[in-house]
Design a protein around this motif. Structure first.
Motif, PDB file in Angstrom:
ATOM      1  N   SER A  92      11.727-107.216  25.419  1.00 47.29           N
ATOM      2  CA  SER A  92       9.998-107.504  25.713  1.00 47.29           C
ATOM      3  C   SER A  92       9.341-106.531  24.826  1.00 47.29           C
ATOM      4  O   SER A  92      10.060-105.661  24.232  1.00 47.29           O
ATOM      5  N   LYS A  93       8.327-107.211  23.710  1.00 48.87           N
ATOM      6  CA  LYS A  93       7.963-106.406  22.688  1.00 48.87           C
ATOM      7  C   LYS A  93       6.597-106.208  23.310  1.00 48.87           C
ATOM      8  O   LYS A  93       6.351-106.741  24.037  1.00 48.87           O
ATOM      9  N   ASN A  98       3.113-104.310  21.191  1.00 44.16           N
ATOM     10  CA  ASN A  98       2.268-103.657  19.542  1.00 44.16           C
ATOM     11  C   ASN A  98       1.527-102.672  20.216  1.00 44.16           C
ATOM     12  O   ASN A  98       0.575-102.627  20.244  1.00 44.16           O
ATOM     13  N   TYR A  99       2.348-101.839  19.052  1.00 44.64           N
ATOM     14  CA  TYR A  99       0.943-100.616  19.349  1.00 44.64           C
ATOM     15  C   TYR A  99       1.926 -99.198  17.596  1.00 44.64           C
ATOM     16  O   TYR A  99       2.717 -99.340  17.664  1.00 44.64           O
ATOM     17  N   ILE A 100       0.230 -99.404  16.647  1.00 42.78           N
ATOM     18  CA  ILE A 100       1.037 -99.597  15.324  1.00 42.78           C
ATOM     19  C   ILE A 100       1.799-100.198  14.376  1.00 42.78           C
ATOM     20  O   ILE A 100       1.543-101.016  14.014  1.00 42.78           O
ATOM     21  N   LEU A 101       3.025-100.894  15.022  1.00 42.81           N
ATOM     22  CA  LEU A 101       3.476-101.798  14.817  1.00 42.81           C
ATOM     23  C   LEU A 101       4.579-102.171  15.890  1.00 42.81           C
ATOM     24  O   LEU A 101       4.409-101.456  17.712  1.00 42.81           O
ATOM     25  N   GLU A 102       5.160-103.078  15.889  1.00 42.29           N
ATOM     26  CA  GLU A 102       6.480-104.089  16.883  1.00 42.29           C
ATOM     27  C   GLU A 102       7.110-103.018  17.340  1.00 42.29           C
ATOM     28  O   GLU A 102       8.162-103.261  16.786  1.00 42.29           O
ATOM     29  N   TYR A 103       7.180-103.122  18.873  1.00 42.97           N
ATOM     30  CA  TYR A 103       8.898-102.510  19.041  1.00 42.97           C
ATOM     31  C   TYR A 103       9.323-102.741  20.690  1.00 42.97           C
ATOM     32  O   TYR A 103       8.908-103.724  20.937  1.00 42.97           O
ATOM     33  N   SER A 104      10.856-102.712  21.095  1.00 42.24           N
ATOM     34  CA  SER A 104      11.485-102.239  21.983  1.00 42.24           C
ATOM     35  C   SER A 104      10.634-101.981  23.150  1.00 42.24           C
ATOM     36  O   SER A 104      10.736-100.573  23.449  1.00 42.24           O
ATOM     37  N   SER A 105       9.400-102.660  24.194  1.00 42.18           N
ATOM     38  CA  SER A 105       9.379-102.418  25.589  1.00 42.18           C
ATOM     39  C   SER A 105      10.255-101.971  26.371  1.00 42.18           C
ATOM     40  O   SER A 105      10.365-101.734  27.793  1.00 42.18           O
ATOM     41  N   ALA A 106      10.830-103.275  26.726  1.00 42.54           N
ATOM     42  CA  ALA A 106      12.754-102.674  27.997  1.00 42.54           C
ATOM     43  C   ALA A 106      13.321-103.761  27.140  1.00 42.54           C
ATOM     44  O   ALA A 106      13.407-103.935  26.108  1.00 42.54           O
ATOM     45  N   LEU A 107      14.622-103.164  27.238  1.00 44.26           N
ATOM     46  CA  LEU A 107      15.803-102.983  26.474  1.00 44.26           C
ATOM     47  C   LEU A 107      16.903-103.811  27.643  1.00 44.26           C
ATOM     48  O   LEU A 107      16.503-103.430  28.969  1.00 44.26           O
ATOM     49  N   ASN A 108      17.962-104.077  27.609  1.00 44.78           N
ATOM     50  CA  ASN A 108      19.213-104.454  28.132  1.00 44.78           C
ATOM     51  C   ASN A 108      20.482-105.204  28.146  1.00 44.78           C
ATOM     52  O   ASN A 108      20.767-105.346  26.535  1.00 44.78           O
ATOM     53  N   LYS A 109      21.746-104.839  28.271  1.00 46.26           N
ATOM     54  CA  LYS A 109      22.784-104.967  27.206  1.00 46.26           C
ATOM     55  C   LYS A 109      23.468-104.430  29.027  1.00 46.26           C
ATOM     56  O   LYS A 109      24.280-103.351  29.579  1.00 46.26           O
TER      57      LYS A 109
END
Lengths: 256, 195
Positions: free
Chosen positions: B153-154, B156-167
């Motif tokens: 999940s992405k 955007n605040y200042i730049l695009e970043y990971s708002s959720a991760l999975n492995k």
């Protein structure tokens, strides 16, 4: 995009919601838990509870109420009123509050803000500032800080105190204009803008909401990150959902 | 269903407890290694500072335990960041479950930390099943995880970043599902439903 927040505020006295005009003439406005649930369903982004009794023997009652609120709502909420020690804050956060707001005690002991933010993180420390435009102390007038629920005037400029508070570790500023509070003539956009542009933390505009347009103005003219109101929501003069639709149509980013 | 919340020195556990209770799941808050290992679901919350949280986890030997868990694990906010490789906050080597680095938001135009509701998009993973693109969730953070192969999940605040991760069995959300209204509740339900 980060949304502008709409925050209903519940003033709590002896476990009931109350509302006064210009910080006086308090009247009953219902059960806080029921109101909180209602606001949550209507789309409030956050809630603020200010305990205006807040004497020491009542603190236990407050933490019980906070637990009840936290178990019933799924949005963030802030609790304030008479908080003066690390222990006060710990009890409220452990009861489920997300943030606490400090006011008079922080002004009297600014070090408190630093201690609290070191202990719990800036993100949960809201500095509440009650301010009034004062014509006596400065020739052109000045927004000064008032304490004890607006009863005690200080000579400190609201802007200076906001900047100082943020430096000490406050994570948000809740700015209430006593001139505007209860008037329904709109927020104090001038001082809100000045402070919002001068600090790097969110500023919540408070006091004076009467029309939907006032919220729009707080975000555009006042540069507020969030707008707080009480009676217009308590007495259903403005619906939160309708308000957000209105703002959305006016190109304000809101969570719908 | 046995769900545990890992107890450590980074608070805000009460909200997480209440949130699971609202969806009918009683969680146990514990730092007991055996109880954590035996749970069906593990929640790793956190609000606080990365380096002190990591050294606490190491002292309690929880760092190795968390990495070796086989059941679904959900890191929330700082919990998610600690599951990444490295954080600029306190120059901290983290658990290294996700390959991401965690950086500080740097901006003169935006307020830092980000506090409030923002959108999540480019959603994938069963954790975010039945969640609409651009849904709003609640964030409070001054550091962000970079985009990368674990991004589900992405934002955007200042730049695009990971708002959720999975492995594999590890999941993390930068936002607070426990404070994100009905959307957040759905995400917690999805997590509980994971095999």
């Amino acid at each position: 995009m980060l949304a502008k927040r709409i925050i209903p505020c519940l003033d709590i006295k002896d476990g009931r919601t109350v509302k006064g005009i210009n910080f006086e003439n308090i009247r009953d406005a219902g059960d806080p838990v029921e109101l909180a649930i209602r606001y949550c369903k209507e789309g409030a982004d956050e809630l603020v509870f200010l305990d205006i009794t807040a004497t020491n023997e009542k603190r236990k009652t407050l933490s019980e109420l906070v637990k009840k609120i936290a178990s019933n709502i799924n949005i963030p909420f802030t609790v304030g009123g008479g908080i003066s020690t690390i222990e006060d804050v710990r009890v409220l956060l452990n009861s489920g509050a997300d943030k606490v707001s400090v006011n008079t005690s922080a002004f009297k002991t600014p070090e408190l803000i630093k201690e609290l933010s070191n202990q719990f993180g800036s993100q949960c420390i809201v500095l509440a500032i009650d301010t009034k435009f004062d014509l006596d102390s400065y020739p052109d007038g000045e927004w000064l800080v008032y304490l004890n629920g607006g009863k005690v005037k200080t000579n400190k400029k609201a802007l200076d105190w906001a900047i100082e508070g943020v430096k000490l570790g406050a994570g948000e500023i809740l700015l209430t204009s006593m001139n505007n509070d209860g008037t329904k003539n709109g927020f104090a956009n001038e001082i809100t803008k000045l402070i919002s542009e001068s600090v790097n933390v969110p500023v919540i505009a408070s006091g004076g909401a009467g029309l939907m347009q006032h919220f729009n103005d707080a975000f555009t003219i006042g540069q507020a990150d969030a707008a707080l109101a009480a009676s217009v929501f308590h007495y259903k003069e403005i619906g939160i959902f309708e308000l957000k639709e209105f703002l959305y149509k006016n190109n304000i980013q809101v969570r719908i | 269903m046995k769900a545990v919340v890992i107890k450590y020195n980074a608070g805000n556990i009460t909200s997480v407890e209440f949130a699971f209770k609202r969806i009918g799941v009683d969680v146990v808050v514990t730092d007991d290694v055996e109880i954590i290992k035996a749970a069906d679901k593990v929640i790793f919350p956190g609000v606080g500072e990365a380096s002190s949280a990591m050294s606490y986890l190491k002292d309690k030997k929880l760092d190795k335990i968390i990495k070796d868990l086989k059941q679904p694990v959900l890191g929330i906010c700082l919990g998610m960041q600690l599951m990444c490789d490295y954080s600029e906050e306190g120059n901290t080597n983290c658990l290294g479950i996700f390959s991401q680095k965690v950086n500080k938001f740097k901006s003169t135009d935006f307020k830092v930390p980000q506090i409030g509701w923002n959108n999540i998009y480019d959603l994938k993973s069963p954790l975010l099943k039945n969640i609409n693109e651009n849904s709003y969730v609640y964030f409070v953070h001054g550091y962000y995880a970079e985009l990368g192969e674990n991004t589900i999940s992405k934002t955007n605040y200042i730049l695009e970043y990971s708002s959720a991760l999975n492995k594999n069995n590890f999941y993390g959300t930068q936002f607070h599902p426990e404070k994100s209204g009905d959307i957040g509740e759905q995400i917690l339900k999805n997590f509980i439903g994971l095999k």
